[in-house]
Design an enzyme around this catalytic site. Structure first.
Site, PDB file in Angstrom:
ATOM      1  N   GLY A  76      63.253  24.728  63.623  1.00  0.00           N
ATOM      2  CA  GLY A  76      62.341  25.317  62.653  1.00  0.00           C
ATOM      3  C   GLY A  76      62.825  25.218  61.224  1.00  0.00           C
ATOM      4  O   GLY A  76      63.879  24.656  60.937  1.00  0.00           O
ATOM      5  N   GLY A 143      62.371  30.863  66.826  1.00  0.00           N
ATOM      6  CA  GLY A 143      63.216  29.665  66.698  1.00  0.00           C
ATOM      7  C   GLY A 143      64.426  29.859  67.579  1.00  0.00           C
ATOM      8  O   GLY A 143      65.045  30.934  67.545  1.00  0.00           O
ATOM      9  N   ALA A 156      61.467  37.124  65.715  1.00  0.00           N
ATOM     10  CA  ALA A 156      61.489  38.162  64.687  1.00  0.00           C
ATOM     11  C   ALA A 156      60.073  38.699  64.513  1.00  0.00           C
ATOM     12  O   ALA A 156      59.138  37.939  64.235  1.00  0.00           O
ATOM     13  CB  ALA A 156      61.990  37.581  63.366  1.00  0.00           C
ATOM     14  N   CYS A 172      58.474  29.149  57.516  1.00  0.00           N
ATOM     15  CA  CYS A 172      58.387  28.088  58.516  1.00  0.00           C
ATOM     16  C   CYS A 172      57.858  26.789  57.917  1.00  0.00           C
ATOM     17  O   CYS A 172      57.366  25.916  58.641  1.00  0.00           O
ATOM     18  CB  CYS A 172      57.550  28.511  59.718  1.00  0.00           C
ATOM     19  SG  CYS A 172      58.108  30.053  60.441  1.00  0.00           S
TER      20      CYS A 172
END
Lengths: 210, 79
Positions: A76, A143, A156, A172
């Site tokens: 990511g 990720g 998260a 991202c």
């Protein structure tokens, strides 16, 4: 699958990374998986796919705001962690789950979607964009890293996160807006409640024995 | 000689990018050593040497994408 849960509380990003690496080794040795929950002081993490243009301020300006920056070994692009965001690091043996990175990412998305459903929030997947989304806004970022089929890094969830902090980056690598459980519900949410529900959903999705 | 291949990483994953090498040609490596990190959209994956020996050749440089099953490196057995 045997699993122990550990709440690391508010912990510096690098310290939490060291804890993860320690457990990656331990899971290999004793087979007992570990689910780590925590919050981080404000920090930007740059994954392996990060493009410089996705930082919308200079490093100096970001550091001046008290936000650290780390290059890290997850997939990511850039993301932000800060207090009010629940970060979950599953240190899982993926040989139990089919040795399939996409299947693992999909299971993490499902845990996130189920968690949000517990708050009467309808979140969905967004084709080609890992995470959980509500009304076109991203609420959960994902990720992961894998060593010898043991996972680390994770997901998260924006709970009471200060969403203004995301103005420093293209989260991202995307021109998107972020949202949080608190902003959707119009009130601050108990982090302990979110942690308890997160654990419940992990137990269900990954057949964990606590 | 043994080959280090890009392993199967899951259904629908056909390619991976070499993110970074943890070794160089001439290095002694052991079976369990992670020698290269691959990245595929949202995940990184470390590949082990698989055998003890000396790294003879690195075939895919950092930043390059390759198909699953491609040869990443060649390791010459050592005693």
């Amino acid at each position: 699958m045997a699993c122990e849960i550990e709440d690391l509380g508010l912990i510096d990003y690098t310290k939490a990374y060291a804890v993860q690496m320690d457990y990656v080794q331990k899971v290999r040795e004793n087979g007992i998986q570990r689910l780590l929950l925590c919050e981080h002081p404000a920090v930007l993490t740059l994954g392996r796919m990060t493009k410089k243009e996705n930082l919308l301020m200079s490093s100096g300006e970001i550091l001046d705001q008290g936000v650290n920056i780390h290059n890290i070994d997850r997939g990511g692009d850039v993301t932000l962690h800060s207090p009010g965001q629940l970060v979950v690091y599953p240190i899982f043996d993926l040989t139990h789950y089919g040795k399939d990175l996409h299947a693992y990412l999909s299971k993490l998305e499902q845990v996130a979607i189920d968690l949000l459903k517990d708050f009467d929030i309808v979140a969905t997947r967004f084709s080609g964009r890992t995470g959980a989304w509500v009304g076109g806004k991203k609420i959960v970022s994902i990720g992961v890293g894998v060593r010898k089929w043991i996972s680390y890094h994770g997901l998260a969830v924006n709970v009471n996160t200060d969403l203004n902090l995301f103005k420093m980056i293209r989260p991202c690598g995307l021109n998107i807006q972020m949202t949080s459980i608190a902003s959707l519900k119009g009130k601050n949410i108990s982090m302990q409640q979110v942690k308890d529900l997160m654990i419940k959903n992990f137990i269900k999705s990954f057949q964990l024995h606590i | 000689m043994s080959q280090v291949l890009i392993p199967e990483l899951g259904e629908g994953i056909e390619k991976a990018v070499v993110a970074c090498w943890h070794c160089k040609v001439g290095d002694q490596v052991y079976e369990e050593d992670d020698i290269v990190e691959l990245v595929t959209d949202k995940a990184t994956f470390n590949v082990s040497a698989g055998s003890k020996g000396v790294v003879k050749q690195i075939l895919i440089p950092e930043g390059k994408e390759a198909q699953i099953g491609s040869v990443l490196a060649i390791i010459e057995a050592s005693t």
